[in-house]
Each structure stands twice: as structure tokens, then as C-alpha cells.
Design an enzyme around this catalytic site. Structure first.
Site, mmCIF file in Angstrom:
data_model
loop_
_atom_site.group_PDB
_atom_site.id
_atom_site.type_symbol
_atom_site.label_atom_id
_atom_site.label_comp_id
_atom_site.label_asym_id
_atom_site.label_seq_id
_atom_site.Cartn_x
_atom_site.Cartn_y
_atom_site.Cartn_z
ATOM 1 N N ASP A 67 111.068 186.086 74.915
ATOM 2 C CA ASP A 67 109.796 185.407 75.174
ATOM 3 C C ASP A 67 109.105 186.072 76.353
ATOM 4 O OD1 ASP A 67 111.563 184.519 77.115
ATOM 5 O OD2 ASP A 67 111.485 182.427 76.522
ATOM 6 N N ASN A 136 113.539 170.444 78.129
ATOM 7 C CA ASN A 136 112.922 169.707 77.011
ATOM 8 C C ASN A 136 113.485 170.158 75.662
ATOM 9 O OD1 ASN A 136 111.877 172.237 76.819
ATOM 10 N ND2 ASN A 136 109.721 171.652 76.986
ATOM 11 N N HIS A 138 113.709 173.265 74.671
ATOM 12 C CA HIS A 138 113.116 174.484 74.106
ATOM 13 C C HIS A 138 114.157 175.601 74.023
ATOM 14 C CE1 HIS A 138 111.458 176.257 78.205
ATOM 15 N NE2 HIS A 138 112.740 176.498 78.059
ATOM 16 N N GLU A 143 108.503 175.371 72.308
ATOM 17 C CA GLU A 143 108.340 174.083 72.972
ATOM 18 C C GLU A 143 108.321 172.957 71.931
ATOM 19 O OE1 GLU A 143 108.858 174.797 76.116
ATOM 20 O OE2 GLU A 143 106.950 174.305 77.045
HETATM 21 P P1 PGA Z 1 117.409 178.142 83.054
HETATM 22 O O1 PGA Z 1 116.278 178.116 81.944
HETATM 23 O O2 PGA Z 1 118.499 179.021 82.531
HETATM 24 O O3 PGA Z 1 116.740 178.752 84.260
HETATM 25 O O4 PGA Z 1 117.864 176.741 83.267
HETATM 26 C C1 PGA Z 1 116.584 177.713 80.660
HETATM 27 C C2 PGA Z 1 115.330 177.635 79.834
HETATM 28 O O5 PGA Z 1 114.320 177.078 80.299
HETATM 29 O O6 PGA Z 1 115.352 178.108 78.690
#
Ligand code: PGA
Length: 242
Positions: A67, A136, A138, A143
Site C-alpha cells: 500500500d 479497524n 484493515h 479500510e
Molecule cells: P502497526 O500497523 O503494525 O504499526 O500496528 C498495522 C496496520 O495498521 O496495518
């Protein structure tokens, strides 16, 4: 789903490293889509240490960017490609010809997403997806709501993601609001998926991921339907604060 519950984030990273090393040794030409985010960083460092010790060679791997924020150039410290480059591509010595990526600045992001999806399809899809878990639910920037057939596309970030990403960029105002992501369709079709999620703050969303209803409102819940998923977690995330 296989679930590996480790004692703490460090042992979870080591378990992930061992699994990744096994997969790369088994198939040196592995085609992998890889997450940035804080969680997998220790795992990538440990993998790079194995490579530097001559215990693994990732030079034949193909890496796909998962992404990106739109309109954030590579030189910007917020660039997710730049983060992936520093944390995996360079340390693992992946040749540039074996790296596929989004164009983060483009006049035609929608067309770019279609072309990127074509590139993924033409390569035969992913052998491996290494994913983090958003608060959330995702996966990448899929999302909520994101259905299982959501394609590689332009996405507007939810307020929740903007808030959770603010820690990286020094405030909500600095978080880009539009991103591009590999679609749920390509991720769920990956031959193998590793989800790494550690820390008590991931407990609720991890439970909803593994045992909640399968729903676009929790995109990660679709992992329940994917072919081969390994969740690597720690006690804090798995059991919550007890
Ligand atoms: P993080 O992010 O590894 O920094 O917790 C995970 C994400 O938002 O996909």
C-alpha cells in the site's frame, strides 16, 4: 487458521522470522507482498541478520508493495515505499528488477491501480502475503467496509486509521488522507498469509478477526475464509490484559 501465540513481541518476531526463512529456503523465487507498519519491523531486522550471517539468500525473491499514500514522494519520510525499501528491500538485497510498486505520485492513480492489479495477475499472484492488523481490521489500506472481492484501488482513509497513523507522522494534520492498496481479492488469493499482531491494543480486533462474523466491516475477518493463514501473535494480543 494456524495461530502461534508467543510470550511477547520479540518472540513473536522470532517465530515470524523462522517461518519466513523456511518459506524463502523452500522456494527462493517466492513472490511476496509485504506490509510496513511497526509490527513487522523487528521480524524484518531479524531476517536481515540471518541474511548477513549467510544463513539465507533472498536474492531471487520478488517483492510487491502492499500500500501507499497518494502524492507522497519517495523522498518524503512518510513514503511507505521508502519504509519498505529501508526495512526490507535494501537489507535483503532484493534486485530492483524484482520489486513491483505503486506510483505514489501520479496523474492517473485509478489507472495505475488497474495496471498494478494486472501486474500481480500476470505474475501468477502471491505465494505469500505478510500483513499487519489495523485497529479497524484493515489489511493494507483495505479500510472497512471492504468485501472479499475488493480490488486494488484508491481508498480514502477512515478517521480511525488517520488517528492511528498520526503517531508515525507527528500529528493528525500530517497524515495523508488518500491511499492506494492491493485489493482484498489478491491478498485473499495468496497461497499463504502470515498476519502478525502483537500487544494488548490489538486484542479486540484480533478476536473479531479470528472468531467474529465474517463481514466487510472487519476486513481482516475474511482471513477466516482464506486458504492458508498463520497468525503470529503474543499473549497480550491473544488473551488481552488479564
Ligand atoms: P502497526 O500497523 O503494525 O504499526 O500496528 C498495522 C496496520 O495498521 O496495518
Amino acid at each position: 487458521m494456524d495461530v502461534i501465540v508467543e510470550t511477547n513481541p520479540q518472540t513473536a518476531s522470532q517465530a515470524g522470522t523462522d517461518l519466513l526463512a523456511t518459506l524463502i529456503r523452500r522456494k527462493p523465487t517466492l513472490k511476496a507482498v509485504l506490509a510496513t507498519g511497526n509490527t513487522p519491523m523487528d521480524m524484518y531486522s531479524r531476517l536481515a541478520a540471518l541474511k548477513n550471517a549467510g544463513k539465507i539468500d533472498a536474492g531471487q525473491m520478488t517483492v510487491f508493495q502492499l500500500d501507499a499514500y497518494l502524492d507522497v514522494p519517495d523522498t518524503d519520510p512518510r513514503s511507505l515505499y521508502g519504509w519498505m525499501d529501508r526495512s526490507f528491500i535494501q537489507p535483503m538485497d532484493i534486485p530492483a528488477t524484482q520489486v513491483h510498486r505503486f506510483r505514489e505520485t501520479s496523474d492517473d492513480p485509478h489507472g495505475d491501480c488497474v495496471r498494478y492489479a494486472d501486474t500481480i495477475r500476470a505474475s501468477g499472484g502471491f505465494d505469500l502475503a505478510v500483513l499487519g492488523l489495523g485497529p479497524n481490521g484493515h489489511l493494507g489500506f483495505n479500510e472497512p467496509p471492504s468485501a472479499a472481492d475488493a480490488t486494488t484501488r484508491v481508498v480514502t482513509l477512515t478517521p480511525e486509521s488517520i488517528i492511528s497513523n498520526a503517531v508515525y507522522w507527528g500529528g493528525i494534520a500530517r497524515v495523508p488522507k488518500v491511499s492506494v492498496t492491493v485489493g482484498m481479492d489478491a491478498l485473499l488469493a495468496s497461497s499463504q498469509i502470515i498476519l502478525i499482531a502483537t500487544g494488548a491494543h490489538k486484542h479486540d480486533i484480533l478476536r473479531r478477526t479470528v472468531e467474529g462474523p465474517v463481514t466487510p466491516d472487519v476486513p481482516s475477518s475474511f482471513l477466516q475464509t482464506a486458504a492458508k493463514v498463520t497468525i503470529i501473535t503474543d499473549r497480550a494480543a491473544w488473551e488481552g490484559d488479564r
